[in-house]
Every structure is written in structure tokens, then in C-alpha cells.
Design a protein around this motif. Structure first.
Motif, PDB file in Angstrom:
ATOM      1  N   GLU A 118      -6.394   1.164  -0.018  1.00  0.00           N
ATOM      2  CA  GLU A 118      -6.612  -0.158  -0.578  1.00  0.00           C
ATOM      3  C   GLU A 118      -5.274  -0.842  -0.862  1.00  0.00           C
ATOM      4  O   GLU A 118      -4.254  -0.186  -1.087  1.00  0.00           O
ATOM      5  N   THR A 119      -5.317  -2.157  -0.844  1.00  0.00           N
ATOM      6  CA  THR A 119      -4.124  -2.951  -1.152  1.00  0.00           C
ATOM      7  C   THR A 119      -3.925  -3.006  -2.664  1.00  0.00           C
ATOM      8  O   THR A 119      -4.852  -3.273  -3.421  1.00  0.00           O
ATOM      9  N   LEU A 120      -2.696  -2.762  -3.081  1.00  0.00           N
ATOM     10  CA  LEU A 120      -2.352  -2.874  -4.496  1.00  0.00           C
ATOM     11  C   LEU A 120      -2.177  -4.348  -4.865  1.00  0.00           C
ATOM     12  O   LEU A 120      -1.789  -5.154  -4.034  1.00  0.00           O
ATOM     13  N   ASN A 121      -2.468  -4.671  -6.112  1.00  0.00           N
ATOM     14  CA  ASN A 121      -2.293  -6.061  -6.550  1.00  0.00           C
ATOM     15  C   ASN A 121      -1.748  -6.104  -7.960  1.00  0.00           C
ATOM     16  O   ASN A 121      -1.680  -5.080  -8.646  1.00  0.00           O
ATOM     17  N   GLY A 122      -1.374  -7.273  -8.364  1.00  0.00           N
ATOM     18  CA  GLY A 122      -0.778  -7.455  -9.685  1.00  0.00           C
ATOM     19  C   GLY A 122      -1.759  -7.901 -10.738  1.00  0.00           C
ATOM     20  O   GLY A 122      -1.351  -8.482 -11.744  1.00  0.00           O
ATOM     21  N   ILE A 131      -5.798   7.640  -1.911  1.00  0.00           N
ATOM     22  CA  ILE A 131      -4.509   8.042  -1.350  1.00  0.00           C
ATOM     23  C   ILE A 131      -4.756   8.609   0.043  1.00  0.00           C
ATOM     24  O   ILE A 131      -5.444   9.623   0.198  1.00  0.00           O
ATOM     25  N   SER A 132      -4.227   7.975   1.052  1.00  0.00           N
ATOM     26  CA  SER A 132      -4.479   8.401   2.439  1.00  0.00           C
ATOM     27  C   SER A 132      -3.446   9.382   2.950  1.00  0.00           C
ATOM     28  O   SER A 132      -3.741  10.200   3.820  1.00  0.00           O
ATOM     29  N   SER A 192       0.819  -1.216   0.000  1.00  0.00           N
ATOM     30  CA  SER A 192       0.000   0.000   0.000  1.00  0.00           C
ATOM     31  C   SER A 192       0.852   1.265   0.000  1.00  0.00           C
ATOM     32  O   SER A 192       0.416   2.309   0.468  1.00  0.00           O
ATOM     33  N   ILE A 193       2.076   1.193  -0.535  1.00  0.00           N
ATOM     34  CA  ILE A 193       2.949   2.360  -0.645  1.00  0.00           C
ATOM     35  C   ILE A 193       3.551   2.395  -2.043  1.00  0.00           C
ATOM     36  O   ILE A 193       4.150   1.420  -2.494  1.00  0.00           O
ATOM     37  N   ILE A 194       3.393   3.529  -2.713  1.00  0.00           N
ATOM     38  CA  ILE A 194       3.956   3.732  -4.050  1.00  0.00           C
ATOM     39  C   ILE A 194       5.017   4.822  -3.953  1.00  0.00           C
ATOM     40  O   ILE A 194       4.776   5.881  -3.378  1.00  0.00           O
TER      41      ILE A 194
END
Length: 859
Positions: free
Chosen positions: A278-282, A260-261, A231-233
Motif C-alpha cells: 500500500e502507498t504510505l500517506n501523511g 510488507i511485501s 512505499s519504502i520505509i
């Protein structure tokens, strides 16, 4: 969980007035000082080292360094840098001898596969490390452009990019405000090459520019995007940002919609961290849009969008071994093919490829993405793979030093290490040459291909030889691949069904009873067997029956990317291990023609689907044995023949195309008499499934020679070792029926009240395969009778004593081949069968029957 994402946007935003430059399009200027004679201008118009032997060579140029400055240089090293072969770029030095005075340098060259460029300061011969670049970036031969910037605040940055300007990356950022020396007091720029005799011409340089940085008029741009956690970009910018615009959430938009929090800006490395709810996924690429971000010169970025991918960490079953060449042609190279069967993208960085048998392994250090359905091939020699197997142009073919694969059999395991250095197996394959098509005379250069992604890798029958015209399919779909399903299904026992999905599944979907139907049988439980929601077990209320084909209907199933899978119907069979009498010996050729092989034919005499893989064939007379590697089961009543040369057997006996024949080694069978026994290993003990003591005397007596003629079983319900249950194969079938119905097969009528009956009373021993002998069937209410059968002609003369005090069972058969006691053929006509069955307790059955010996019953 670790995540990696990478993109690159290529540009240079600095504008400069040249202080010094050299593109080496003309001869080498005499303004360069040092080992001038060790360098040349090559055909590519590059500065190239061209020394005579191992040593050190250097060139320096006088430069007037401004306080705000940038360097640019193209560097090509055609070797893997090391302690003995290394390069030092002297960015600025106060003295020609860099061990005197002060110098700033870039060093390339050390041992190991994580080599990085290093930035250092040298003061009177003492080196102080200041920053390190990207690990592994210069561990191998490379051809890169380096851009180094320094502003008036002593803020240093190093960027690297391909020669064509692509893949620009920030190597490091460092602030040196605490340094007292001034670069404006320095006057030398140069290169120092250290090399062994094999690399005297392996250093090249081009397009050197040293410029003063002018006023910045270009807005900030994104160099790369990377997800460091789920959850971090991280957004890496090319320059320092105005912090108020950098942390404004409204300046960033992500699609599909991600909230984006929080936003954090790290001014030390020009990086922005976007924290998401939200959780990022592939599952699919994301799009990020940035707008209104300022640099320190008040240049405001316009709206900019780019796609980026999330590559998730690997878990068990996410990547599968899909094809293997372990026994290449002479001069060829092994290859290993991996496939991503899921709907998500992953990175192969850190993947370990291991040969457990030889305790050898390699680790992938590069960030190699593998996307849904993508295939990647690893080999040591890509040219040999391309020349021998002609893969598609878009193949992802990676040269790597693979562990040594055993030619005939071995193990390949792919695994990763978690944060605690625990190894997690992703997939493992125990391969064996017997998994190849046994009809092949040689497996050199022929790959083993996976059949079904939804079936376990370790299932031997999930692999076979490539049938592609090149005998291998590296980089594209396997020639024998079954693409009809997204899951594997099999019955584990009469009350349980196992489902193995190729993709991670959405848990509520696979736990819903209504999404499954098995012939209307009620489901009482569904359990998940792994953390990835790929493996489930369905428990039924009613038992499944042997020999029945069931239909499993699946609907409304959803994977972890929330894609609804297509409805599917699977056939299910309860496949069981053989028990005594399930599999019978049905035909045997033990005395083949010269240069021909024996064959053994089996029949499934049960009402079950029975596996025969690993069924053991042994000759009890010499203790020689072979196991069956046929990777399938036999249906009720199904016949299969095994031999070492299928094509030769088909040619000699002209068998129909439908004949079921497979290649398998057989133990040596004696030509005159011997034994064939089928056995199955159950709980560590051998169970005898069937056994046959054969003899050439069981052949038809009028045959001059039994070479090349098989013995056929007459009926499956009669004991295997009843000599009357075997007869020579007919001449009309070229004396053998491998893999199809026996010419001697005879249906025995249902039990009648009479103790002696005939399936037919007219027979013709003419070798045409139709009623070539008379079958005499008996049915008694108890064993222990002694049989005496005598045959008379129609004039009452005794012709043959067929049996004399033969001990009988409850039921069985006798056969008469139409011969007299001297094994002479009898003429056509009527004959009388007189029988007398006597029991020691006094019971007697006597009678006579009339039969007809005829000719050409088929006409």
C-alpha cells in the motif's frame, strides 16, 4: 514522489574500559601538548580556545589506542564554520606533525550551507577523503556530541547527538579493510583550531573519552525511521544485524495495517528497507513494531514500538500564506505566516520563499514538518515578534533571512522544485496597503490577515487588517478568520458554480451528483479542474437569476484521507459587474466644513448583487480619479457612503450605527460646481455607470451658507442630472445622511392617467426632513413637451413662475420649495398650481391643482 520521515531513539549500547578521558573539571593537565597557553578552562568547566589574535592553535595528548575503540567528544562552535574558521579533530596520529606519518581526522569547516563533517586519512601530507556526514549539520553554530567507533575489522561509524543525548543520528559508516596501517601503532589524539580574530574564543570542548570496546551485550535498536519513497520505509539501526532476522517480514508490523511485501538489509550502513504494497500517506502517524531482530553478537531485540510520520511532498495549495507583516514598527521585523489547511503532514524542506518584485528569494534547507492545521511563522528577529505580538508559548517561530518585503505593496510566492528542477508554485500573494482597513490612519506594525482559507489567496477581499489588540496574530488563529467552512463557493456564471476545497478530496465523492443540492436545480455535469481534486465546477440545467439567494447543500463528501466531512449549507449569489444605471450617485458633500472631508454616497438601483470594487470615481472637470477598494458587493437597494475619515463624518453628522460608511480616497470636488462620474473598465474600455453635474445653486435658496450641507437625491428613478431631483439635506439630520436613507427621498407614485400628480399635496419647508418641498410629478406619452408652471395664492395673485418653456421627457418631476420669485418664504395657506404642457405638434395639456403649505407636519 519524495518522502521524508524522521524519529530518533537515544541510547548508547557500547560498554568500554577507559583508556583516556578528560572532563576538564580541574585545571588543564600539563599532559596536553601544543599551544597550551592558547586554551583555558572556562566557568562551565569546558576546554575553551582563548587566543589573542587570528591563527592556528592545537592541543595533543598521548593515547594508547586499542584495535577496537570508540571516541566521544563534546564540541561547541559559536560561529558558522568556513575555510577561515574550521576545526580538525585528530582521532589518531603516528606523529605530532600530522603531515608526517599517518593520521585519521575529522574536519569541520567549508563554505556553503551544506557543510558536513568529513572523515579523512592523511599520509605524509596527502589527504584521502573516506566518508562524509549529514549535509548541513555543521553549516551553522552547533553544540553536539560525537561518538566514533572502530572495530577489529576496521568498520568505522560516526554518530552525532545533542549534548543531552537526544536526536542521535548516524552520520556515516565506512569499511577500511583495505588499509594496511594499524591504529595500534599510533599514539596521538588532538584538536587543531583555525580562526580569524572574531572567533578567538569560539571553540569549546568537553567530556573527551577514548575507550576500548567491550563485548556487546545490548540488543540492536532503531536510530531513525525514514520513508524514502511512497512505499519504502528505511529503518536505521545502531549496529550491524544478523541478516536472516533483519529480512524476516514477520519481525515487523505496521499500524494502521500496511502489508510488507519485501525486506532488504544493507549491511554497509546497518539499514533495513521495508517495501509495502500500500502507498504510505501523511494523513496520520503510523506505528511500527519490531521483534526478534539479532545483532552479530546474537543479542535479540525484544518487542519495540514507536510512532513515525510520513511527510508528503508539497503540491499547489497544500500550504497557504496566512498572514503577513510587511511594514513593521520602527525597530521591528517582517514576518510571514504559513498554514497547512489540509488533513496531511508535509515537510517544508526545499521550500522557496520569493519576492518576485525584487527578484529575491531564500530556500529552506532544514527538514521542518508542518502538520494538519499547524501554523509556522518565519522572521528575521524572533525577539521583536514575541515582544510586539505576544504569540502563544507553543508557537513555531523560525528565524531565517527572509527576502526584503516591500512595505506598501508587493508579491510573496512560495514554491518548490521537482526532480527536474521545474518550479511549482504552492501559493502566491500580491499584497497592497489598500487591503488594510481604510479607517486606519497608519498601517505600521499592523499585519494583513487572511479571512478564509477556502477563498483564493489572490482575492483582494480575502485580506484585511488584524483587529487583535496587538494588531497581529503570529502563531495563532487570525483575528478575522472565517472558520465556518471547508470550501469556497461562488457562481462563475448563471449556469456554473465553482467549488474550491481546502483539502485534497476523494474523487468519487466529489463527482457524485447526489452529494449536492442547489434549490432542486438539476446538475448536468461536474468537472475537476486540478490534479489535487480541490477545484471543481458544477454545471446546472437551469440558469440562476440575478438578485436571488440560493442554498447549496453539500453532504457525504470525503477527503483524500477518507474522512467524511460535515454537511454544509452555503448561500450563493450571482454577483455581477456594474452596468450603466446599476449604481447611482445618491448623495454628495462637495463643500465640507473646514478640516472635514467630502463624501460620496452610492446606491444599488438594480435588482442584482453588484460588485463595486475597482469602480472608478472621476471628476470630469479636473480629470482626477480614485478607484474604490471596498471589498464587497451591494445588495439591491443597498446604500454606501465613502469618505477619507469615517469617524469624523460619523461624529459631525451623528449618524446611526447602522449607517454604511467606508473609507476611500475621493478625487477633489470643487466647492461651487463640478462633476462626479462613476465608470467601470470593461474589456479595456471605460463604461459610464452614472454621472452628476452638481452646483451650489441646487441647494435650498433660503440657506445662508451651503458649507457642510450635502445634496441628496430625491428619487432613484429620476435622471441623475435633473436639477429637480436634488435637494439640500434637512437640518434635523445635521444637513447630511451619509450611509442611510436620504431625508429628501420621495416615493413617486405609479403612473396614473393624469399627466400631473403629487406624491403628497401638503408640505412644510421647515427643514425637519419630512415633506420639506413639494414634488410635482408628470407622466406623458411622448417627449418634447414644453412645460409652463405658475403658482398663485388663494386670492389669485401670481406668486412664482416655477418653469418657463422647460423641455420635458416622458416623465419626471419638478419641485417647489415654498418660495416666491424673489426667494422669500411664503406664509402657510393654500396655493394653486397652474400648468400648461405644449407640444410642437399641437397637443396641449392644461389644468390646475390645489396644494397646502403648512407648518410642523411632524407634530
Amino acid at each position: 514522489m519524495k518522502w521524508t520521515i524522521t524519529i530518533a531513539i537515544i541510547f548508547i549500547h557500547l560498554t568500554a574500559v577507559a583508556q583516556f578521558s578528560d572532563d576538564f573539571n580541574d585545571k588543564l593537565s600539563r599532559d596536553w601538548k601544543g599551544d597550551y597557553e592558547h586554551f583555558i578552562i572556562n566557568e562551565k568547566k569546558q576546554l575553551q580556545l582563548f587566543a589573542e589574535g587570528s591563527g592556528n592553535s592545537s592541543l595533543f595528548h598521548i593515547v594508547s589506542f586499542p584495535d577496537s575503540i570508540q571516541w566521544q567528544i563534546e564540541i561547541s562552535l559559536s560561529f558558522s564554520p568556513s575555510n577561515n574558521n574550521r576545526l580538525r579533530i585528530v582521532l589518531a596520529s603516528s606523529e605530532l606533525n600530522i603531515n608526517s606519518g599517518t593520521s585519521y581526522v575529522l574536519d569541520i569547516g567549508e563554505s556553503g550551507n551544506q557543510d558536513a563533517i568529513k572523515f579523512a586519512k592523511i599520509t605524509n601530507g596527502i589527504t584521502e577523503d573516506l566518508a562524509t556526514g549529514i549535509p548541513g549539520k555543521v553549516s551553522k553554530a552547533f553544540n553536539l556530541t560525537y561518538l566514533i567507533t572502530k572495530n577489529e575489522y576496521n568498520h568505522w561509524q560516526l554518530f552525532s547527538q545533542n549534548i543531552d543525548g537526544s536526536n542521535k543520528e548516524l552520520e556515516f559508516v565506512v569499511d577500511l579493510n583495505n588499509q594496511n596501517d594499524k591504529i595500534t601503532d599510533m599514539q596521538y589524539f588532538g584538536m587543531i583550531c583555525t580562526y580569524t580574530s572574531s572567533n578567538v574564543d569560539a571553540f569549546s570542548f568537553d567530556n573527551i573519552k577514548i575507550d576500548k570496546i567491550q563485548n556487546d551485550t545490548i540488543p540492536p535498536r532503531i536510530l531513525s525511521i525514514k520513508a524514502v519513497e511512497e512505499s519504502i520505509i528505511t529503518l536505521q539501526f545502531d549496529e550491524a544485524l544478523d541478516s536472516s532476522t533483519a529480512i524476516d517480514k514477520n519481525n515487523y508490523t505496521i499500524a494502521p495495517p500496511i502489508t510488507i511485501s519485501n525486506v532488504i538489509y544493507d549491511d554497509r550502513i546497518n539499514a533495513v528497507y521495508l517495501h509495502t504494497l500500500e502507498t504510505l500517506n501523511g494523513c496520520s502517524p503510523y506505528k511500527i513494531i519490531t521483534n526478534g531482530i539479532q545483532d552479530l553478537s546474537a543479542n535479540i531485540s525484544i518487542e519495540f514500538s514507536t510512532n513515525f510520520e510520513v511527510f508528503e511532498d508539497l503540491e499547489h495549495g497544500d500550504i497557504l500564506i496566512n498572514e503577513l507583516l510587511s511594514d513593521p514598527k520602527s525597530g521591528g521585523s517582517d514576518y510571514l505566516e504559513l498554514i497547512n489547511p489540509t488533513s496531511k503532514a508535509f515537510s517544508l524542506k526545499g521550500l522557496i520563499i520569493r519576492n518576485n518584485d525584487k527578484d529575491e528569494e531564500i530556500k529552506i534547507n532544514d527538514d521542518i514538518p508542518i502538520r494538519p492545521s499547524q501554523i509556522i511563522v518565519f522572521t528575521e528577529d524572533s525577539i521583536s515578534v514575541i515582544e510586539n505580538y505576544h504569540p502563544p508559548d507553543d508557537i513555531v517561530l523560525i528565524e531565517i533571512s527572509l527576502p526584503d518585503f516591500n512595505n506598501a505593496s508587493g508579491n510573496i510566492t512560495i514554491m518548490i522544485e521537482d526532480s527536474l528542477s521545474n518550479r511549482i508554485t504552492i501559493d502566491s500573494f500580491d499584497y497592497n496597503e489598500n487591503q488594510h482597513n481604510l479607517n486606519l490612519n497608519s498601517t505600521d506594525g499592523i499585519s494583513l490577515e487572511r479571512i478564509a482559507l477556502s477563498h483564493a489567496t489572490q482575492l483582494p477581499n480575502n485580506w484585511s487588517s488584524s483587529i487583535n489588540k496587538y494588531f497581529g496574530t503570529p502563531g495563532y488563529q487570525n483575528s478575522i478568520q472565517d472558520n465556518t467552512d471547508y470550501l469556497g463557493v461562488h457562481i462563475t456564471n448563471s449556469l456554473e458554480i465553482e467549488l474550491l476545497f481546502v483539502d485534497q478530496m476523494y474523487l468519487p465523492s466529489i463527482l457524485t451528483y447526489g452529494n449536492y443540492d442547489i434549490n432542486g436545480i438539476e446538475i448536468v455535469d461536474i468537472s475537476v479542474n486540478d490534479e489535487n481534486n480541490k477545484n471543481i465546477f458544477i454545471t446546472l440545467e437551469n440558469e440562476l437569476s440575478a438578485g436571488t439567494i440560493y442554498k447549496l447543500k453539500l453532504s457525504k463528501l470525503i477527503n483524500s484521507c477518507m474522512d467524511t466531512l460535515s454537511d454544509q449549507v452555503n448561500d450563493l449569489r450571482l454577483i455581477e459587474n456594474p452596468e450603466k444605471g446599476d449604481i447611482l450617485i445618491n448623495e454628495l458633500l462637495f463643500n465640507p466644513y473646514i478640516d472635514q472631508y467630502d463624501f460620496l454616497e452610492l446606491i444599488n438601483n438594480s435588482n442584482k448583487f453588484v460588485t463595486i470594487q475597482q469602480l472608478n470615481i472621476i471628476n470630469d472637470h479636473n480629470s482626477k480619479d480614485e478607484s474604490i477598494y471596498y471589498n464587497n458587493y451591494l445588495k439591491p437597494g443597498e446604500i454606501i457612503a465613502f469618505t477619507q475619515d469615517v469617524e469624523k463624518l460619523r461624529d459631525i453628522y451623528n449618524v446611526p450605527d447602522t449607517a454604511n460608511i467606508a473609507k476611500n480616497h475621493l478625487p477633489a470636488f470643487n466647492n461651487d460646481s463640478g462633476n462626479v462620474t462613476l465608470r467601470w473598465l470593461a474589456n479595456g474600455d471605460w463604461v459610464i455607470i452614472d454621472s452628476f453635474d452638481y452646483s451650489e445653486s441646487m441647494h435650498y435658496k433660503l440657506l445662508n451658507d451651503s458649507e457642510g450641507i450635502s445634496l441628496e437625491r430625491i428619487n432613484s428613478d429620476i435622471r441623475t442630472n435633473d436639477v429637480n431631483n436634488w435637494f439640500s439635506s434637512s437640518q434635523d439630520n445635521n444637513f447630511a445622511t451619509p450611509g442611510f436613507k436620504n431625508s429628501a427621498f420621495t416615493v413617486i407614485p405609479a403612473i396614473k392617467e393624469e399627466v400631473l400628480t403629487f406624491p403628497y399635496q401638503i408640505f412644510s419647508p421647515d427643514g425637519d426632513g419630512y415633506r420639506d418641498f413639494l414634488v410635482i410629478n408628470y407622466n406623458l406619452y411622448k417627449p418634447g413637451f414644453l412645460a409652463n408652471i405658475t403658482i398663485y395664492d388663494d386670492s389669485g395673485y401670481k406668486i412664482s413662475r416655477l418653469t418657463n418653456n422647460h423641455l420635458m421627457g416622458n416623465s419626471g418631476i419638478f419641485k417647489w420649495s415654498g418660495l416666491d420669485d424673489h426667494n422669500l418664504a411664503l406664509p402657510i395657506g393654500m396655493y394653486i398650481i397652474f400648468y400648461s404642457f405644449f407640444h410642437p405638434d399641437g397637443d396641449i395639456f392644461e389644468g390646475k391643482k390645489v396644494v397646502v403649505l403648512a407648518q410642523d407636519l411632524n407634530n
